[in-house]
Write a protein that holds these residues in place. Structure first.
Motif, mmCIF file in Angstrom:
data_model
loop_
_atom_site.group_PDB
_atom_site.id
_atom_site.type_symbol
_atom_site.label_atom_id
_atom_site.label_comp_id
_atom_site.label_asym_id
_atom_site.label_seq_id
_atom_site.Cartn_x
_atom_site.Cartn_y
_atom_site.Cartn_z
ATOM 1 N N MET A 49 0.809 -1.230 0.000
ATOM 2 C CA MET A 49 0.000 0.000 0.000
ATOM 3 C C MET A 49 0.847 1.289 0.000
ATOM 4 O O MET A 49 0.368 2.340 0.405
ATOM 5 N N GLY A 53 -5.110 2.330 -4.708
ATOM 6 C CA GLY A 53 -6.124 2.967 -5.552
ATOM 7 C C GLY A 53 -6.063 2.341 -6.932
ATOM 8 O O GLY A 53 -5.001 2.339 -7.570
ATOM 9 N N ALA A 54 -7.172 1.830 -7.419
ATOM 10 C CA ALA A 54 -7.151 1.004 -8.618
ATOM 11 C C ALA A 54 -6.424 1.633 -9.800
ATOM 12 O O ALA A 54 -5.483 1.053 -10.348
ATOM 13 N N PRO A 55 -6.793 2.851 -10.252
ATOM 14 C CA PRO A 55 -6.069 3.396 -11.411
ATOM 15 C C PRO A 55 -4.595 3.671 -11.142
ATOM 16 O O PRO A 55 -3.743 3.433 -12.001
ATOM 17 N N ILE A 57 -2.654 2.025 -9.164
ATOM 18 C CA ILE A 57 -1.990 0.720 -9.212
ATOM 19 C C ILE A 57 -1.732 0.320 -10.658
ATOM 20 O O ILE A 57 -0.658 -0.170 -11.010
ATOM 21 N N ASN A 162 -10.531 6.677 -0.445
ATOM 22 C CA ASN A 162 -9.918 7.762 -1.221
ATOM 23 C C ASN A 162 -9.941 7.361 -2.679
ATOM 24 O O ASN A 162 -9.356 6.318 -3.051
ATOM 25 N N ALA A 167 -5.263 8.164 -5.711
ATOM 26 C CA ALA A 167 -5.689 6.833 -6.146
ATOM 27 C C ALA A 167 -5.645 6.687 -7.655
ATOM 28 O O ALA A 167 -6.048 5.668 -8.202
ATOM 29 N N THR A 168 -5.157 7.743 -8.320
ATOM 30 C CA THR A 168 -5.178 7.766 -9.794
ATOM 31 C C THR A 168 -3.907 8.440 -10.292
ATOM 32 O O THR A 168 -2.996 8.711 -9.519
ATOM 33 N N THR A 173 -11.179 10.119 -9.320
ATOM 34 C CA THR A 173 -12.444 9.684 -9.926
ATOM 35 C C THR A 173 -13.607 10.258 -9.102
ATOM 36 O O THR A 173 -14.178 11.273 -9.489
ATOM 37 N N ALA A 240 -14.200 2.829 -7.565
ATOM 38 C CA ALA A 240 -14.417 1.389 -7.773
ATOM 39 C C ALA A 240 -13.087 0.708 -8.040
ATOM 40 O O ALA A 240 -12.148 1.334 -8.537
ATOM 41 N N ASP A 241 -13.038 -0.564 -7.719
ATOM 42 C CA ASP A 241 -11.851 -1.370 -8.002
ATOM 43 C C ASP A 241 -12.109 -2.389 -9.093
ATOM 44 O O ASP A 241 -11.169 -2.837 -9.770
ATOM 45 N N LYS A 252 -14.004 -0.291 -1.798
ATOM 46 C CA LYS A 252 -13.559 -0.427 -0.411
ATOM 47 C C LYS A 252 -14.662 -0.938 0.505
ATOM 48 O O LYS A 252 -15.803 -0.504 0.410
ATOM 49 N N PHE A 318 -12.473 -5.230 0.447
ATOM 50 C CA PHE A 318 -13.507 -4.705 -0.448
ATOM 51 C C PHE A 318 -14.827 -5.422 -0.193
ATOM 52 O O PHE A 318 -14.859 -6.478 0.451
HETATM 53 C C1 LIG Z 1 -9.990 5.554 -7.724
HETATM 54 S S1 LIG Z 1 -10.589 4.078 -7.126
HETATM 55 C C2 LIG Z 1 -9.690 3.843 -5.655
HETATM 56 C C3 LIG Z 1 -10.255 2.711 -4.850
HETATM 57 O O1 LIG Z 1 -9.180 1.916 -4.324
HETATM 58 C C4 LIG Z 1 -9.298 1.936 -2.915
HETATM 59 O O2 LIG Z 1 -8.846 0.755 -2.327
HETATM 60 P P1 LIG Z 1 -7.315 0.688 -1.756
HETATM 61 O O3 LIG Z 1 -7.077 1.974 -1.035
HETATM 62 O O4 LIG Z 1 -7.343 -0.536 -0.851
HETATM 63 O O5 LIG Z 1 -6.443 0.495 -2.971
HETATM 64 C C5 LIG Z 1 -10.770 2.123 -2.683
HETATM 65 O O6 LIG Z 1 -11.483 0.945 -2.974
HETATM 66 C C6 LIG Z 1 -11.051 3.211 -3.676
HETATM 67 O O7 LIG Z 1 -12.381 3.427 -3.976
#
Ligand SMILES: CSC[C@H]1O[C@H](OP(=O)(O)O)[C@H](O)[C@@H]1O
Length: 349
Positions: A49, A53-55, A57, A162, A167-168, A173, A240-241, A252, A318
């Motif tokens: 971590m 954040g999906a995008p 990542i 976030n 996260a992007t 988003t 969203a992931d 999340k 999630f």
């Molecule tokens: C822009 S979507 C980011 C999305 O990812 C987060 O999860 P994590 O912090 O565990 O990577 C979370 O689900 C966010 O909505």
């Protein structure tokens, strides 16, 4: 609005030679960057971590594939494709839910397939990764405008976790919609769930919105029900992931509960995500792998155990919100309202 340049919040950067990540585990108290020159280091950073954040990542994985291509060419010359495989597998094994990771790796593999064995793959892989990076930012600004248009003036909103610049590749988003809606005067205040156990809300979302002079009030997740019952928010706006073909959405943990509350209280529920988050191979939410993280994340706070000795913990990162509870899915290619029953694959045409 502040003159603060929220584009300066960069979770992922390419320095010209290295993948540079903002270590999100240390925010908001410390702003520390790490420069990585190996894909396996990048896989560890995703799993731990540093970047999340999906995008974000997905963008980080794309640059990590560039690092893998560089190392493979140096190690194996024309046999670089085979030499890349262990690093690409390590990236794929880093986290299971955010489909953007696998979308980005798949895109990089397509580029690899078109390259000659006798040439260094790095320049072509870098161009592809930079294309993914730039497209994400552009898409976020488009989604910001499309999502903001759904929010009538005079509303306040609630967000979870976030889904911002952190996260992007930039702008965000869900926070992109919030930034655009605030700039247009549609919203005046943002409520943000603290989002245990990683506290992405209180550490990251609040930090981003304060930098932008957007009024933000944090709450424990358990307070969201009372907030909606008091009529203090008109929309819940989340990221969203992974979005299944029928519109079921993994995000999340805690998002599903917010969707149930929102429907009960007549509050709009908006998911904001690029189409790289749609997994057309997943027919519905039951096909989405849900990451189970270590129980220590729940049992501890700041590395210190707070839970009673002897207690265990269940720590899904999630949960899945059924499409029927979602009022709008906003992507860079358009909006699907009330996805239940119609799905989202029309956005992929
Ligand atoms: C822009 S979507 C980011 C999305 O990812 C987060 O999860 P994590 O912090 O565990 O990577 C979370 O689900 C966010 O909505």
């Amino acid at each position: 609005m502040s003159t603060y340049d929220h584009d300066s919040i960069r979770a992922v950067q390419w320095t010209g030679t290295h993948l540079r990540l903002l270590d999100q585990r240390l925010l908001p108290q410390r702003c520390v960057h790490v420069d990585l020159d190996s894909a396996t280091e990048a896989a560890g950073a995703i799993r731990n971590m540093v970047v999340r954040g999906a995008p974000a990542i997905g963008v980080a994985a794309a640059y990590a594939a560039v690092l893998a291509g560089r190392a493979a060419w140096r190690e194996a010359g024309p046999d670089w494709r085979r030499a890349m495989e262990p690093a690409l597998q390590a990236l794929a094994d880093s986290r299971p839910t955010a489909v953007n990771l696998f979308w980005a790796l798949g895109h990089m593999r397509q580029v690899m397939d078109g390259l000659p064995a006798e040439a260094d793959p790095e320049p072509a892989l870098l161009a592809a990764a930079q294309g993914i990076h730039e497209a994400d930012v552009a898409g976020n600004r488009r989604m910001g405008d499309l999502g903001a248009a759904l929010i009538p003036p005079g509303q306040d909103v609630l967000t979870h976790c976030n889904a911002g610049s952190l996260a992007t590749a930039g702008y965000g988003t869900a926070l992109g919609v919030i930034r655009s809606a605030f700039a247009q005067g549609r919203i005046g205040h943002v409520y943000a769930d603290e989002t245990r156990p990683w506290l992405q809300g209180s550490r990251l979302t609040a930090w981003e919105l304060v930098q932008d002079d957007i009024p933000v009030t944090l709450l424990c997740e358990g307070a969201a029900a009372g907030l909606m019952r008091q009529g203090r928010v008109g929309w819940v706006v989340v990221g969203a992931d992974r979005i299944a073909a029928n519109g079921d959405t993994a995000n999340k943990v805690g998002t599903y509960g917010l969707a149930v509350l929102a429907r009960h209280h007549g509050v709009g529920f908006m998911v904001v995500a690029p189409t790289s988050t749609i997994d057309a191979d997943a027919a519905n939410g039951s096909a989405i792998p849900i990451e189970q993280r270590g129980e220590e994340e729940v049992l501890e706070l700041a590395g210190q155990r707070v839970a009673a000795e002897g207690a265990g913990a269940w720590n899904p990162a999630f949960d899945v919100t059924p499409a029927e509870l979602i009022d709008a899915i906003v992507t860079e290619k358009g909006v699907v309202e009330h996805p239940g029953g119609r799905g989202v694959t029309s956005l992929l045409d």
